[in-house]
Design an enzyme around this catalytic site. Structure first.
Site, PDB file in Angstrom:
ATOM      1  N   GLU A   1      42.796  40.580  39.209  1.00 44.17           N
ATOM      2  CA  GLU A   1      43.898  41.019  40.067  1.00 44.17           C
ATOM      3  C   GLU A   1      44.458  42.336  39.523  1.00 44.17           C
ATOM      4  O   GLU A   1      44.295  42.631  38.326  1.00 44.17           O
ATOM      5  CB  GLU A   1      45.011  39.957  40.045  1.00 44.17           C
ATOM      6  CG  GLU A   1      44.607  38.626  40.630  1.00 44.17           C
ATOM      7  CD  GLU A   1      44.157  38.734  42.078  1.00 44.17           C
ATOM      8  OE1 GLU A   1      44.932  39.191  42.906  1.00 44.17           O
ATOM      9  OE2 GLU A   1      43.007  38.374  42.369  1.00 44.17           O
TER      10      GLU A   1
ATOM     11  N   LYS B   1      45.353  29.058  44.643  1.00 41.03           N
ATOM     12  CA  LYS B   1      44.189  28.559  45.393  1.00 41.03           C
ATOM     13  C   LYS B   1      44.207  27.033  45.516  1.00 41.03           C
ATOM     14  O   LYS B   1      43.943  26.495  46.593  1.00 41.03           O
ATOM     15  CB  LYS B   1      42.904  29.045  44.717  1.00 41.03           C
ATOM     16  CG  LYS B   1      42.742  30.566  44.844  1.00 41.03           C
ATOM     17  CD  LYS B   1      41.661  31.099  43.922  1.00 41.03           C
ATOM     18  CE  LYS B   1      41.520  32.606  44.034  1.00 41.03           C
ATOM     19  NZ  LYS B   1      40.675  33.197  42.999  1.00 41.03           N
TER      20      LYS B   1
ATOM     21  N   ASP C   1      46.712  32.637  39.713  1.00 36.31           N
ATOM     22  CA  ASP C   1      45.741  32.834  40.792  1.00 36.31           C
ATOM     23  C   ASP C   1      45.064  31.500  41.155  1.00 36.31           C
ATOM     24  O   ASP C   1      44.971  31.137  42.334  1.00 36.31           O
ATOM     25  CB  ASP C   1      44.711  33.881  40.350  1.00 36.31           C
ATOM     26  CG  ASP C   1      43.684  34.162  41.413  1.00 36.31           C
ATOM     27  OD1 ASP C   1      43.979  34.929  42.339  1.00 36.31           O
ATOM     28  OD2 ASP C   1      42.578  33.586  41.319  1.00 36.31           O
TER      29      ASP C   1
ATOM     30  N   ARG D   1      46.657  56.154  50.999  1.00 38.28           N
ATOM     31  CA  ARG D   1      45.994  57.348  50.452  1.00 38.28           C
ATOM     32  C   ARG D   1      44.480  57.172  50.577  1.00 38.28           C
ATOM     33  O   ARG D   1      44.007  56.044  50.803  1.00 38.28           O
ATOM     34  CB  ARG D   1      46.394  57.575  48.990  1.00 38.28           C
ATOM     35  CG  ARG D   1      46.021  56.472  48.034  1.00 38.28           C
ATOM     36  CD  ARG D   1      46.703  56.619  46.694  1.00 38.28           C
ATOM     37  NE  ARG D   1      48.122  56.293  46.764  1.00 38.28           N
ATOM     38  CZ  ARG D   1      48.629  55.066  46.686  1.00 38.28           C
ATOM     39  NH1 ARG D   1      47.825  54.021  46.537  1.00 38.28           N
ATOM     40  NH2 ARG D   1      49.921  54.828  46.772  1.00 38.28           N
TER      41      ARG D   1
HETATM   42  N1  HSE Z   1      41.124  37.748  40.631  1.00 40.22           N
HETATM   43  C1  HSE Z   1      40.517  36.735  41.414  1.00 40.22           C
HETATM   44  C2  HSE Z   1      39.538  35.971  40.536  1.00 40.22           C
HETATM   45  C3  HSE Z   1      39.831  37.352  42.577  1.00 40.22           C
HETATM   46  O1  HSE Z   1      39.245  36.413  39.427  1.00 40.22           O
HETATM   47  O2  HSE Z   1      39.089  34.911  40.940  1.00 40.22           O
HETATM   48  C4  HSE Z   1      39.503  36.433  43.683  1.00 40.22           C
HETATM   49  O3  HSE Z   1      40.597  35.743  44.159  1.00 40.22           O
END
Ligand code: HSE
Length: 422
Positions: free
Chosen positions: A186, A201, A197, A46
């Protein structure tokens, strides 16, 4: 001047940030990177009222982006399974892939890298870890001659933003809302505040530095939701602050992998990184400790990482295995319950004689030493906080000790945070 033809899949916050950054800094990119980046097509389910794509071709089915005459697909749809499908389709159609999607790399990295290798294309993901703050190519290239023994740091910008604002007196909920408004969090902020998150990483970094698999074996992950504002002032009185730390560390021939809140010394490098900043400390054999810090979330920082991958793509022809698989092979992940930590305990107890004695005798019966125990100012309702710092003891005994402390007659509430050794 070379031209790199780009198809963007996704048209949210990150994708529009990339579009704007390429428009804004195209001269700089040509000057520094020697490449003209053209966005030929955008896969957007969209329109996005926050960005006008001008005359750029729009496909409503993101998979149709791959049919265009482009060099690279920039995957910015997020999520895991559809993103995996899209990346596989791009790779098998001989398109390079750049992605900011840590979840898909964490869950399917090994499969996708193998497929890219087989198809003679690259998959680059600098902005998947710490957004534009350089770490992927740094580990892979600049530090290639080094044996890395530990990577630790704050890898989630939202958590660091929330914790450092709480340190200054802000409330958790309002600060999370602010992080969402600023585009750091996120789409489901549980991924940020529950630690996933950061876990994605550190899993990716561990794979780069130590050759662990993607997905990795299960490891311990805890978020920041149990931290209270008052913990900061009690921690500070003892020379600590609280951060959400992700750690990958070689212990002889095994790997310590974990992501959880920790008290860290106020005089450490990481303690002073506030706001949305990410920070990492990397222990290497040839250059000692290295510190990297920078904005770890948000539109502009992520665009910076994506553009660095696009420039890299246009300037390197070599297709090599993206991931280090050293002579040592893969390290097994250590059982978290066998690790040893000092702990900070916040114990809320009735203000009556014998309370301290009951706590210290329970600790003695469990053979857990006490480094310090301090009774703080009364909270009202005849209730006092007691701050206890333990000597190091095994993680496997932690939950049971906490439960038994809570069972003491005079104890009303308890919480604990691990202390990161210097
Ligand atoms: N939501 C993630 C953070 C964004 O706060 O680090 C980057 O990966």
């Amino acid at each position: 001047m070379k031209t790199l033809k780009i198809g963007i899949c996704g048209w949210g916050n990150v994708a529009t940030g990339l579009f704007k950054a390429i428009e804004k800094n195209s001269n700089l990119i040509q000057l520094n990177g020697g490449v003209n980046l053209t966005i030929d097509v955008i896969g957007a389910r969209r329109d996005n009222p926050k960005c006008n794509p001008g005359k750029t071709k729009i496909e409503r089915d993101i998979f149709d982006v791959i049919k265009h005459d482009i060099d690279v697909v920039v995957e910015l749809i997020g999520g895991v399974e559809v993103a995996r499908e899209l990346i596989i389709k791009a790779i098998t159609n001989k398109k390079h892939v750049v992605t900011a999607n840590k979840a898909v790399i964490f869950h399917h990295g090994d499969e996708l890298f193998k497929l890219a290798q087989e198809n003679g294309v690259k998959i680059l993901f600098e902005s998947a870890v710490c957004a534009g703050t350089p770490i992927i190519k740094l580990l892979k290239e600049e530090l290639a001659a080094n044996k890395v023994s530990k990577i630790s740091g704050m890898l989630n910008g939202t958590s660091n933003f929330i914790l450092s604002n709480m340190e200054e007196g802000a409330e958790f909920d309002s600060t999370l809302k602010l992080a969402q408004d600023k585009g750091y969090a996120e789409p489901d902020p549980a991924f940020d505040i529950e630690g996933m998150d950061a876990a994605h990483k550190i899993g990716i970094l561990s794979s780069l530095a130590f050759g662990t698999s993607l997905p990795p074996e299960d490891f311990f992950v805890e978020g920041i939701t149990k931290i209270q504002k008052s913990d900061f002032s009690y921690a500070m009185d003892m020379g600590y602050t609280i951060k959400h730390l992700a750690v990958a560390k070689i212990n002889e021939s095994s790997l310590e992998l974990r992501a959880h809140p920790a008290l860290i010394s106020l005089d450490s490098h990481l303690a002073n990184l506030k706001g949305v900043r990410n920070g990492m400390e990397i222990d290497t054999d040839l250059i000692g400790k290295i510190h990297i810090a920078g904005s770890g979330a948000g539109q502009e920082s992520t665009a910076s990482g994506l553009i660095s991958d696009l420039i890299h793509l246009s300037n390197t022809n070599e297709i090599s295995d993206q991931f280090y698989k050293g002579d040592e092979g893969k390290y097994p992940v250590l059982d978290f319950s066998n690790l040893v930590f000092q702990y900070y305990f916040y114990i809320e107890a009735e203000d009556k004689p014998g309370v301290m004695a009951s706590i210290t005798s329970l600790m003695a019966s469990k053979e857990v030493g006490i480094e310090s125990i301090v009774q703080k100012e009364e909270l009202g309702d005849s209730c006092v906080p007691i701050i206890l710092i333990t000597d190091p003891f095994k993680e496997s005994d932690h939950a049971e000790l906490q439960k038994e402390l809570l069972n003491l007659d005079s104890v009303r509430a308890i919480r604990s945070i691990r202390i990161e050794a210097k």
